[in-house]
Design a protein around this motif. Structure first.
Motif, mmCIF file in Angstrom:
data_model
loop_
_atom_site.group_PDB
_atom_site.id
_atom_site.type_symbol
_atom_site.label_atom_id
_atom_site.label_comp_id
_atom_site.label_asym_id
_atom_site.label_seq_id
_atom_site.Cartn_x
_atom_site.Cartn_y
_atom_site.Cartn_z
ATOM 1 N N PHE A 37 0.737 -1.136 0.050
ATOM 2 C CA PHE A 37 0.018 0.017 0.121
ATOM 3 C C PHE A 37 0.811 1.133 -0.181
ATOM 4 O O PHE A 37 2.135 1.210 0.561
ATOM 5 N N ARG A 38 0.198 2.448 -0.134
ATOM 6 C CA ARG A 38 1.121 3.534 -0.255
ATOM 7 C C ARG A 38 0.357 4.490 0.267
ATOM 8 O O ARG A 38 -0.815 4.586 -0.031
ATOM 9 N N GLN A 39 1.089 5.813 0.522
ATOM 10 C CA GLN A 39 0.396 6.992 0.939
ATOM 11 C C GLN A 39 1.165 8.178 1.061
ATOM 12 O O GLN A 39 2.226 8.013 1.112
ATOM 13 N N VAL A 40 0.382 9.134 0.477
ATOM 14 C CA VAL A 40 1.026 10.571 0.436
ATOM 15 C C VAL A 40 0.461 11.446 1.521
ATOM 16 O O VAL A 40 -0.609 11.166 1.633
ATOM 17 N N PRO A 41 1.063 12.419 1.884
ATOM 18 C CA PRO A 41 0.575 13.246 3.051
ATOM 19 C C PRO A 41 -0.812 13.967 2.448
ATOM 20 O O PRO A 41 -0.704 14.486 1.277
ATOM 21 N N GLY A 42 -1.939 13.868 3.252
ATOM 22 C CA GLY A 42 -3.158 14.530 2.795
ATOM 23 C C GLY A 42 -4.218 13.775 2.067
ATOM 24 O O GLY A 42 -5.187 14.024 1.754
ATOM 25 N N ALA A 91 5.787 8.356 -2.533
ATOM 26 C CA ALA A 91 4.946 8.035 -1.484
ATOM 27 C C ALA A 91 5.494 7.086 -0.526
ATOM 28 O O ALA A 91 6.580 6.511 -0.792
ATOM 29 N N VAL A 92 5.171 7.171 0.750
ATOM 30 C CA VAL A 92 5.559 5.897 1.745
ATOM 31 C C VAL A 92 4.955 4.731 1.277
ATOM 32 O O VAL A 92 3.478 4.732 1.032
ATOM 33 N N TYR A 93 5.566 3.447 0.979
ATOM 34 C CA TYR A 93 5.142 2.232 0.747
ATOM 35 C C TYR A 93 4.983 1.523 1.962
ATOM 36 O O TYR A 93 6.219 1.262 2.830
ATOM 37 N N TYR A 94 3.929 0.751 2.167
ATOM 38 C CA TYR A 94 3.609 -0.193 3.590
ATOM 39 C C TYR A 94 3.224 -1.429 2.833
ATOM 40 O O TYR A 94 2.714 -1.735 2.111
ATOM 41 N N CYS A 95 4.086 -2.363 3.649
ATOM 42 C CA CYS A 95 3.659 -3.954 3.328
ATOM 43 C C CYS A 95 2.618 -4.131 4.489
ATOM 44 O O CYS A 95 2.629 -3.835 5.624
#
Length: 124
Positions: A37-42, A91-95
């Motif tokens: 998964f990935r996420q950018v601020p906001g 982005a920040v990528y999460y496992c």
């Protein structure tokens, strides 16, 4: 005790490639369905790719054709290969692992009960 540890992030050029790894520790059920998964601020966290215990793979619409998810069961390691990088991939990528549901997909995120801390991918 379940633990997921991402690695492989960093800076990459637009048009280039990056390979992320996620080492997972814990009971075998953690490999039932695992994904990226990935996420950018906001913005909301977005499903990138997931892989089921039978090897079936699932991809988010925004990355289809540019991303490959794979895993090495012997090494308890999940991989994400991203090609043709764009600025949107920054982005920040999460496992994450979904250990309690009998299905696998990039959505809903609520299916995933174990998360890593994330690794930053910066595209320039």
């Amino acid at each position: 005790h379940v633990q997921l540890v991402e690695s492989g992030g960093g800076s990459a050029l637009a048009g280039g490639s990056v390979r992320l790894s996620c080492q997972y520790y814990g009971p075998a059920l953690v490999a039932n369905c695992i994904g990226w998964f990935r996420q950018v601020p906001g913005k909301e966290r977005e499903g990138v790719a997931a892989i089921y215990s039978d090897g079936m793979t699932f991809y988010g619409d925004s990355v289809k054709g540019r991303v490959t998810i794979s895993k090495d069961n012997a090494k308890n390691t999940l991989y994400l290969e991203m090609n043709s990088l764009k600025s949107d991939d920054d982005a920040v990528y999460y496992c994450a692992a979904a250990s309690r549901v009998g299905r696998c997909s990039t959505r809903p995120l609520s299916d995933y009960d174990y998360w890593g801390r994330g690794t930053q991918v910066t595209v320039s």
